[in-house]
Write an enzyme that holds these catalytic residues in place. Structure first.
Site, PDB file in Angstrom:
ATOM      1  NE  ARG A 184      22.701  44.641  40.184  1.00 42.45           N
ATOM      2  CZ  ARG A 184      23.713  45.076  41.163  1.00 42.45           C
ATOM      3  NH1 ARG A 184      24.687  45.132  40.744  1.00 42.45           N
ATOM      4  NH2 ARG A 184      23.363  44.232  42.301  1.00 42.45           N
TER       5      ARG A 184
ATOM      6  CG  HIS B 277      32.679  39.717  31.351  1.00 45.90           C
ATOM      7  ND1 HIS B 277      31.995  39.021  32.624  1.00 45.90           N
ATOM      8  CD2 HIS B 277      33.707  39.826  31.904  1.00 45.90           C
ATOM      9  CE1 HIS B 277      32.659  38.995  33.447  1.00 45.90           C
ATOM     10  NE2 HIS B 277      33.826  39.457  33.388  1.00 45.90           N
TER      11      HIS B 277
ATOM     12  CE1 TYR C 123      28.408  43.576  38.398  1.00 44.17           C
ATOM     13  CE2 TYR C 123      29.087  44.086  36.160  1.00 44.17           C
ATOM     14  CZ  TYR C 123      28.578  44.345  37.223  1.00 44.17           C
ATOM     15  OH  TYR C 123      27.979  45.651  37.300  1.00 44.17           O
TER      16      TYR C 123
ATOM     17  CG  HIS D 229      34.029  37.434  37.575  1.00 40.60           C
ATOM     18  ND1 HIS D 229      33.507  38.553  38.026  1.00 40.60           N
ATOM     19  CD2 HIS D 229      34.863  37.815  36.316  1.00 40.60           C
ATOM     20  CE1 HIS D 229      34.315  39.707  37.408  1.00 40.60           C
ATOM     21  NE2 HIS D 229      34.574  39.001  36.402  1.00 40.60           N
TER      22      HIS D 229
ATOM     23  CD  GLU E 143      37.957  38.516  34.518  1.00 36.41           C
ATOM     24  OE1 GLU E 143      36.685  38.294  34.128  1.00 36.41           O
ATOM     25  OE2 GLU E 143      38.580  39.523  34.846  1.00 36.41           O
TER      26      GLU E 143
ATOM     27  CG  ASP F 207      41.282  41.642  35.136  1.00 35.58           C
ATOM     28  OD1 ASP F 207      42.377  42.509  35.436  1.00 35.58           O
ATOM     29  OD2 ASP F 207      40.355  41.858  34.696  1.00 35.58           O
TER      30      ASP F 207
ATOM     31  CG  HIS G 140      41.196  40.838  38.204  1.00 32.50           C
ATOM     32  ND1 HIS G 140      39.997  40.325  37.595  1.00 32.50           N
ATOM     33  CD2 HIS G 140      40.656  42.147  38.424  1.00 32.50           C
ATOM     34  CE1 HIS G 140      38.970  40.966  37.351  1.00 32.50           C
ATOM     35  NE2 HIS G 140      39.274  42.173  37.905  1.00 32.50           N
TER      36      HIS G 140
ATOM     37  CG  HIS H 297      39.801  40.995  31.087  1.00 30.03           C
ATOM     38  ND1 HIS H 297      38.897  40.562  31.959  1.00 30.03           N
ATOM     39  CD2 HIS H 297      39.150  40.578  29.936  1.00 30.03           C
ATOM     40  CE1 HIS H 297      37.841  40.063  31.319  1.00 30.03           C
ATOM     41  NE2 HIS H 297      38.209  39.866  29.964  1.00 30.03           N
TER      42      HIS H 297
ATOM     43  CG  ASP I 233      38.378  43.859  40.807  1.00 23.67           C
ATOM     44  OD1 ASP I 233      38.813  44.381  39.911  1.00 23.67           O
ATOM     45  OD2 ASP I 233      37.322  42.935  40.602  1.00 23.67           O
TER      46      ASP I 233
ATOM     47  CG  HIS J  43      39.525  47.434  36.332  1.00 26.43           C
ATOM     48  ND1 HIS J  43      38.630  46.786  35.258  1.00 26.43           N
ATOM     49  CD2 HIS J  43      39.640  46.415  37.375  1.00 26.43           C
ATOM     50  CE1 HIS J  43      38.429  45.603  35.620  1.00 26.43           C
ATOM     51  NE2 HIS J  43      38.896  45.431  36.904  1.00 26.43           N
TER      52      HIS J  43
ATOM     53  CD  GLU K 168      37.582  43.597  31.800  1.00 23.36           C
ATOM     54  OE1 GLU K 168      38.613  43.175  32.551  1.00 23.36           O
ATOM     55  OE2 GLU K 168      36.425  42.917  31.955  1.00 23.36           O
TER      56      GLU K 168
HETATM   57 ZN    ZN Z   1      38.044  43.595  37.612  1.00 27.13          ZN
HETATM   58 FE    FE Z   2      38.385  41.619  33.933  1.00 30.21          FE
HETATM   59 FE    FE Z   3      35.478  40.245  34.625  1.00 30.44          FE
END
Ligand code: ZN
Ligand code: FE
Ligand code: FE
Length: 277
Positions: free
Chosen positions: A37, A67, A70, A107, A142, A176, A179, A211, A224, A226, A256
């Site tokens: 976060r 990473h 996000y 991202h 990504e 990804d 994605h 990913h 999105d 997963h 992920e």
């Molecule tokens: Zn995702």
């Molecule tokens: Fe990803």
């Molecule tokens: Fe990501």
């Protein structure tokens, strides 16, 4: 041998991630550079980092894929949010140099109604401020599912970002699989075609990491969500093709999927078993 791993918690430090990776037969891993976060990052402990580097060297690890938080949005309409993204990435890239030569994935962000073109301009401007000639880290964009106003759903948008960046040699793309599928690229029935399109529009030279995620939703759903490997819309055969594809097989693969460590260990074993000589 596949270079494969999963997201690991950085809470016990860098060496601990290396040991955890070894315990699940991983030879790379991903980690959030700070609280996902976006809180303050812990100070780097050089002995801890040195221990990780030794583990990586002794066990022939591939490139790590860090990473960014996000919640970071480089193309927000709010100046303070863009400034936060800038400062966060500047700080992360300094810290990444303590483990030189790895990847830092982020991202591209959400344009929140300003339009993709404005969003792309803001992302380019951020990258032109954070990339430096002497950095050893490669920054990865990504591929996004296109949820809401996400930028980076199409290969054209990723290419437009790369085109605008002066030091584009320090840039790459992390594909990804959930994605791109949710974005409408049919990796199930036409993986070759999707990668040819990527090559034509972005260039396979920019493809640096993958990913590995199955998807809970159908092609083009822009959702999105997963799913575990083999349990979603992509299916196990698709992953067999992905890990063996000549354009992908040498890249770091990061899971992920919705799993704890034992689940990741199983998926790593499963994917390793699918690798053809
Ligand atoms: Zn995702
Ligand atoms: Fe990803
Ligand atoms: Fe990501």
């Amino acid at each position: 041998m596949l270079t494969i791993g999963c997201h690991l918690s950085v809470s016990k430090g860098f060496a601990s991630m290396g040991k955890t990776a070894l315990g699940i037969d991983a030879n790379t891993f991903a980690f959030f550079t700070r609280n996902p976060r976006g809180g303050k990052a812990k100070a780097i402990d050089s002995a801890d980092v040195a221990e990780l580097r030794q583990i990586m060297e002794d066990n022939a690890f591939g490139t790590l894929v860090a990473h960014a938080p996000y919640t970071l949005n480089p193309c927000s309409d709010k100046p303070h949010a863009r400034e936060f993204a800038l400062n966060c990435m500047l700080d992360d890239l300094v810290r990444m140099e303590s483990v030189p030569g790895n990847f830092y994935n982020f991202h591209p962000g959400s344009h929140v109604g300003q339009g993709a073109e404005v969003g792309i301009g803001l992302i380019v401007s951020l990258l032109n401020q954070v990339l430096s000639l002497k950095q050893s880290t490669t920054v990865l964009l990504e591929t996004m599912a296109g949820k809401g106003t996400e930028v980076g759903r199409s290969f054209e948008e990723l290419a437009a970002i790369i085109d605008g960046v002066e030091l584009s040699g320090h840039l790459g793309v992390c594909l990804d699989t959930c994605h791109v599928h949710d974005a409408g690229y049919d990796v199930v029935n036409d993986l070759d075609g999707v990668l040819e399109e990527f090559d034509r529009i972005v260039g396979l030279d920019y493809l640096k990491a993958v990913h590995l995620n199955d998807s809970k939703n159908p092609l083009g759903s822009r959702k999105d969500r997963h799913e575990r490997i083999g349990e979603g819309s992509l299916g196990l055969e698709t992953f067999e093709r992905i890990v063996n594809h000549p354009a992908l097989r040498g890249l770091p693969f990061i899971l992920e999927t919705p799993n704890e460590l034992p689940g990741y260990a199983q998926e790593i074993a499963l994917l390793r078993s699918l690798e053809r000589a």
